[in-house]
Design a protein around this motif. Structure first.
Motif, short mmCIF file in Angstrom:
data_model
loop_
_atom_site.label_atom_id
_atom_site.label_comp_id
_atom_site.label_asym_id
_atom_site.label_seq_id
_atom_site.Cartn_x
_atom_site.Cartn_y
_atom_site.Cartn_z
N GLU A 118 0.83 -1.22 0.00
CA GLU A 118 0.00 0.00 0.00
C GLU A 118 0.86 1.26 0.00
O GLU A 118 1.98 1.26 0.53
N PHE A 119 0.33 2.31 -0.59
CA PHE A 119 0.99 3.62 -0.56
C PHE A 119 0.13 4.53 0.33
O PHE A 119 -0.96 4.93 -0.04
N ILE A 120 0.66 4.77 1.54
CA ILE A 120 -0.10 5.56 2.52
C ILE A 120 0.54 6.94 2.61
O ILE A 120 1.77 7.04 2.72
N VAL A 121 -0.25 7.99 2.58
CA VAL A 121 0.29 9.34 2.74
C VAL A 121 -0.23 9.96 4.03
O VAL A 121 -1.44 9.96 4.27
N GLY A 162 6.86 -2.57 -5.26
CA GLY A 162 5.82 -3.20 -4.44
C GLY A 162 6.05 -3.03 -2.95
O GLY A 162 5.41 -3.71 -2.13
N ALA A 163 6.94 -2.11 -2.55
CA ALA A 163 7.21 -1.91 -1.12
C ALA A 163 6.06 -1.14 -0.48
O ALA A 163 5.48 -0.24 -1.09
N THR A 164 5.75 -1.49 0.75
CA THR A 164 4.75 -0.73 1.50
C THR A 164 5.37 0.64 1.77
O THR A 164 6.47 0.73 2.31
N THR A 165 4.68 1.68 1.38
CA THR A 165 5.29 3.00 1.43
C THR A 165 4.48 3.94 2.32
O THR A 165 3.26 3.99 2.21
N ILE A 166 5.21 4.67 3.17
CA ILE A 166 4.55 5.72 3.94
C ILE A 166 5.24 7.03 3.60
O ILE A 166 6.48 7.14 3.66
N TYR A 167 4.45 7.99 3.19
CA TYR A 167 4.95 9.21 2.59
C TYR A 167 4.35 10.39 3.34
O TYR A 167 3.13 10.47 3.50
N VAL A 168 5.22 11.27 3.83
CA VAL A 168 4.75 12.42 4.61
C VAL A 168 4.78 13.68 3.76
O VAL A 168 5.77 13.94 3.08
N THR A 169 3.70 14.45 3.80
CA THR A 169 3.69 15.72 3.07
C THR A 169 2.69 16.67 3.72
O THR A 169 1.78 16.23 4.43
N HIS A 170 2.89 17.98 3.49
CA HIS A 170 1.82 18.90 3.93
C HIS A 170 1.01 19.34 2.71
O HIS A 170 0.12 20.16 2.81
N ASP A 171 1.34 18.76 1.55
CA ASP A 171 0.76 19.18 0.28
C ASP A 171 -0.40 18.24 -0.09
O ASP A 171 -0.19 17.07 -0.40
N GLN A 172 -1.61 18.78 -0.05
CA GLN A 172 -2.77 17.93 -0.30
C GLN A 172 -2.80 17.40 -1.73
O GLN A 172 -3.34 16.33 -1.98
N THR A 173 -2.19 18.12 -2.68
CA THR A 173 -2.18 17.61 -4.07
C THR A 173 -1.32 16.35 -4.14
O THR A 173 -1.69 15.38 -4.80
N ILE A 210 9.70 -1.94 3.49
CA ILE A 210 9.02 -0.72 3.93
C ILE A 210 9.84 0.50 3.51
O ILE A 210 11.04 0.59 3.81
N PHE A 211 9.16 1.39 2.86
CA PHE A 211 9.81 2.55 2.28
C PHE A 211 9.19 3.79 2.93
O PHE A 211 7.97 3.99 2.83
N LEU A 212 10.00 4.60 3.61
CA LEU A 212 9.46 5.76 4.32
C LEU A 212 10.02 7.04 3.70
O LEU A 212 11.23 7.14 3.48
N MET A 236 14.63 4.95 4.32
CA MET A 236 13.99 6.26 4.51
C MET A 236 14.63 7.31 3.62
O MET A 236 15.84 7.38 3.49
N VAL A 237 13.79 8.15 3.01
CA VAL A 237 14.28 9.30 2.24
C VAL A 237 13.82 10.55 2.97
O VAL A 237 12.63 10.70 3.26
N PHE A 238 14.77 11.43 3.27
CA PHE A 238 14.45 12.64 4.01
C PHE A 238 14.30 13.82 3.07
O PHE A 238 14.70 13.79 1.91
#
Ligand code: ATP
Length: 363
Positions: free
Chosen positions: A31-34, A185-196, A155-157, A80-82
């Protein structure tokens, strides 16, 4: 059990600040979770707890069915990518990509194969001999992403990985990251303040505010069925319009129109008699032509903003500001007084006190 499970996870920093409250999430493999929300809402803190860079103060974190609260970042097998994609400045792109694998003692041939494959996925094949200082921001960011995916973790953060790029590069990288995600196919969690970014990339979005999860859902869920005024206002650009109104005899009166609440709220309409509620409608969910099953409102035009594919019309409705998004072909005859229709199914109602949704459209 889901691939990642966070159960009532809390973060209380040593200074006593409670940054994350009872965070619950189950993410499936691939899954790609934001995580999205305004600055300071606890997105990075939650991501860092998942990465193992920050202790979990209370609650449980499982990877598959293993409780991993006490595991270090390496044992969790996360990459993790910062935001600041610190590359090693004295190493070529090739060496930057290869470095992590060399440290793990991976065979040179295997490293070479993986570097070439990663470079191909990211369009970096022609840049492998270059030093980071000779790359554009977007290319550097791709190397940073490459350094993570080359490790083939589950897991990809990513913490705001695109915020240092210009608008055009961000659009390109957005689709590249989505494509890489599909390929790995890695489960990804992605942080952003950008709703687009959240809307375009996520399988599911977690909307946060002040350390609390406001809603978890697909981009369509959070756009069409926001739980509360915060989510309704945060997702969508320009944001949803809100008008505060008092319920009288089961109706609300707004800008020349009376809306019967009974068809929208059923028997609950009576609970709001004499009370304030908030009517919400999206700038794009209106028509300038007359419609059936719609309320017709009148607003005075304050300003128009031509954006090419559409025009934002700033109006006041009974003295309150609102924005309408219309086609440029419709604006040639704009008067200072503008009539428009909101189809009933595009009207949202919120409790003025709790700010929770009390009726949503039925799309
Ligand atoms: P941004 O988009 O600005 O990065 P964020 O949503 O990622 O914001 P966090 O970095 O998770 O927010 O911070 C959440 C809250 O915790 C903020 O109010 C922040 O000031 C606070 N905070 C972060 N680190 C610490 C710390 N080490 N000690 C105390 N409070 C902290």
């Amino acid at each position: 059990m889901a691939y990642l499970t966070l159960k009532n996870v809390n973060k209380i920093y040593p200074n006593g600040f409670h940054a994350v409250h009872d965070f619950n999430l189950e993410a499936e493999k691939g899954e790609f979770i934001v995580f999205v929300g305004p600055s300071g809402c606890g997105k990075s803190t939650t991501l860092r707890m998942i990465a193992g860079l920050e202790d979990i103060s209370k609650g449980e974190f499982f990877i598959r069915d293993q409780l991993v609260n006490t595991w270090g970042p390496r044992e969790r097998e996360v990459a993790m990518v910062f935001q600041s994609y610190a590359l090693y400045p004295h190493m070529s792109v090739y060496d930057n990509l290869a470095f992590g694998l060399s440290l793990q003692g991976v065979d040179e041939d295997v490293i070479d194969e993986r570097v070439q494959k990663t470079a191909k996925i990211l369009g970096l094949t022609d840049y492998l001999d270059r030093m980071p200082r000779a790359l554009s921001g977007g290319q550097r960011q791709r190397v940073a992403v490459g350094r993570s995916i080359i490790r083939k973790v589950g897991i990809f953060l990513m913490d705001e990985p695109l915020s240092n790029l210009d608008a055009k590069q961000r659009v390109t990288m957005r689709s590249e990251i989505t494509q890489i995600h599909r390929e790995t196919g890695a489960t990804t969690i992605y942080v952003t303040h950008d709703q687009t970014e959240a809307m375009t990339m996520a399988d599911r979005i977690v909307v946060m505010k002040d350390g609390y999860v406001q809603q978890i859902g697909t981009p369509k869920d959070v756009y069409f069925h926001p739980n509360n005024m915060f989510v309704a206002g945060f997702i969508g650009e320009p944001p949803m319009n809100f008008v505060r109104l008092t319920v009288s005899q089961g109706c609300i009166a707004v800008a020349g129109s009376t809306i019967d609440l009974v068809p929208l709220l059923g028997s609950r309409a009576a609970d709001y008699e004499g009370k304030e509620i908030v009517m919400g409608f999206r700038p794009e969910a209106i028509t300038l032509s007359l419609q059936e099953h719609a309320c017709q409102l009148e607003g005075s035009v304050e300003l128009t903003e031509m954006l090419g594919d559409n025009v934002n019309v700033y109006i006041t409705l009974d003295g309150e500001p609102a924005i309408l998004k219309v086609s440029p072909h419709e604006t040639s005859e704009l008067d200072s007084l503008l009539s428009f229709c909101i189809p009933y199914e595009n009207i949202y109602l919120f409790d003025a006190q709790t700010e929770q949704a009390i009726a949503a459209n039925n799309l």
